[in-house]
Design an enzyme around this catalytic site. Sequence first.
Site, PDB file in Angstrom:
ATOM      1  N   PRO A  56      68.012  -8.957  16.341  1.00 10.03           N
ATOM      2  CG  PRO A  56      69.087  -8.789  18.389  1.00 10.03           C
ATOM      3  CD  PRO A  56      69.274  -8.491  16.922  1.00 10.03           C
ATOM      4  CG  ASN A  57      64.385 -10.058  20.590  1.00  7.98           C
ATOM      5  OD1 ASN A  57      64.164 -11.230  20.882  1.00  7.98           O
ATOM      6  ND2 ASN A  57      65.350  -9.353  21.167  1.00  7.98           N
ATOM      7  NE  ARG A  91      60.953  -6.869  20.532  1.00 12.06           N
ATOM      8  CZ  ARG A  91      61.949  -6.163  20.032  1.00 12.06           C
ATOM      9  NH1 ARG A  91      62.028  -5.932  18.744  1.00 12.06           N
ATOM     10  NH2 ARG A  91      62.874  -5.701  20.830  1.00 12.06           N
ATOM     11  CE1 TYR A 127      60.753  -1.561  18.930  1.00 12.27           C
ATOM     12  CE2 TYR A 127      59.864  -3.222  20.428  1.00 12.27           C
ATOM     13  CZ  TYR A 127      60.860  -2.326  20.082  1.00 12.27           C
ATOM     14  OH  TYR A 127      61.964  -2.191  20.878  1.00 12.27           O
ATOM     15  CG  ASN A 180      65.829  -2.121  13.429  1.00 10.83           C
ATOM     16  OD1 ASN A 180      66.588  -2.017  14.397  1.00 10.83           O
ATOM     17  ND2 ASN A 180      64.515  -2.013  13.545  1.00 10.83           N
ATOM     18  CB  ALA A 229      69.054  -5.578  21.540  1.00 12.41           C
ATOM     19  CD  GLU A 283      71.734   3.320  13.722  1.00 12.06           C
ATOM     20  OE1 GLU A 283      72.733   4.002  13.380  1.00 12.06           O
ATOM     21  OE2 GLU A 283      71.422   3.124  14.907  1.00 12.06           O
ATOM     22  CG  HIS A 324      66.793   2.399  15.716  1.00 11.98           C
ATOM     23  ND1 HIS A 324      67.216   1.139  16.066  1.00 11.98           N
ATOM     24  CD2 HIS A 324      67.901   3.109  15.433  1.00 11.98           C
ATOM     25  CE1 HIS A 324      68.537   1.105  16.012  1.00 11.98           C
ATOM     26  NE2 HIS A 324      68.974   2.282  15.620  1.00 11.98           N
ATOM     27  NE  ARG A 346      61.756   1.814  23.686  1.00 16.95           N
ATOM     28  CZ  ARG A 346      61.959   0.620  23.130  1.00 16.95           C
ATOM     29  NH1 ARG A 346      62.226   0.542  21.827  1.00 16.95           N
ATOM     30  NH2 ARG A 346      61.882  -0.476  23.854  1.00 16.95           N
TER      31      ARG A 346
HETATM   32  C1  DQA Z   1      64.738  -1.054  17.832  1.00 18.28           C
HETATM   33  C2  DQA Z   1      65.136  -0.287  19.102  1.00 18.28           C
HETATM   34  C3  DQA Z   1      66.115  -1.104  19.947  1.00 18.28           C
HETATM   35  O1  DQA Z   1      66.465  -0.369  21.122  1.00 18.28           O
HETATM   36  C4  DQA Z   1      65.481  -2.400  20.376  1.00 18.28           C
HETATM   37  O2  DQA Z   1      66.407  -3.191  21.082  1.00 18.28           O
HETATM   38  C5  DQA Z   1      64.882  -3.162  19.239  1.00 18.28           C
HETATM   39  C6  DQA Z   1      64.210  -2.444  18.161  1.00 18.28           C
HETATM   40  C7  DQA Z   1      63.653  -0.319  17.026  1.00 18.28           C
HETATM   41  O3  DQA Z   1      63.465  -0.699  15.860  1.00 18.28           O
HETATM   42  O4  DQA Z   1      62.987   0.581  17.539  1.00 18.28           O
HETATM   43  O5  DQA Z   1      64.879  -4.388  19.247  1.00 18.28           O
HETATM   44  O6  DQA Z   1      65.896  -1.170  17.008  1.00 18.28           O
END
Ligand code: DQA
Length: 150
Positions: free
Chosen positions: A10-11, A18, A23, A74, A77, A98, A100, A107
Amino acid sequence: MPTILVLNGPNLNLLGQREPHLYGSETLADVEALCTRKAAAEGFKSKFHQSNREYELIDWIHAARGTMAGIVINPAAFTHTSVAILDALNAYEGPVVEVHISNVHKREAFRHHSYVSARADAVIVGAGIQGYGFAVERVAHLAHALRGPK
Ligand code: DQA
């Protein structure tokens, strides 16, 4: 040609707009182009998806069983909340990496735990979108190793 599945939670559709201080300014289309290029260099195709819906990510993981050479994910959240995505990945037989984009360990404390890391063969954190390229290379390497020498 064997295919690497790249999944985004998501997002991440808003990548580039964003929170760019966390990011970066590159978009998800840039990430897709990077993954396609890296996969091709390793002799793989790639299939790229993003969803804001947990069930859709789970369905794509199910469909990867017996069809995809490996998964880069990825979970965004959902990383920190989803036992369901962990269970789906546990039902998948191939390599999983995985990713990020941000360094989640620098964080908030709630980002320090990942359900998915209990299944992942590798975790790449805080390397920006470059991390997807590393992840594709690693999955390709592990997939080659599983298939044995040519
Ligand atoms: C994320 C890190 C997560 O904590 C966050 O909710 C994201 C992006 C990252 O790519 O750094 O949406 O996965």
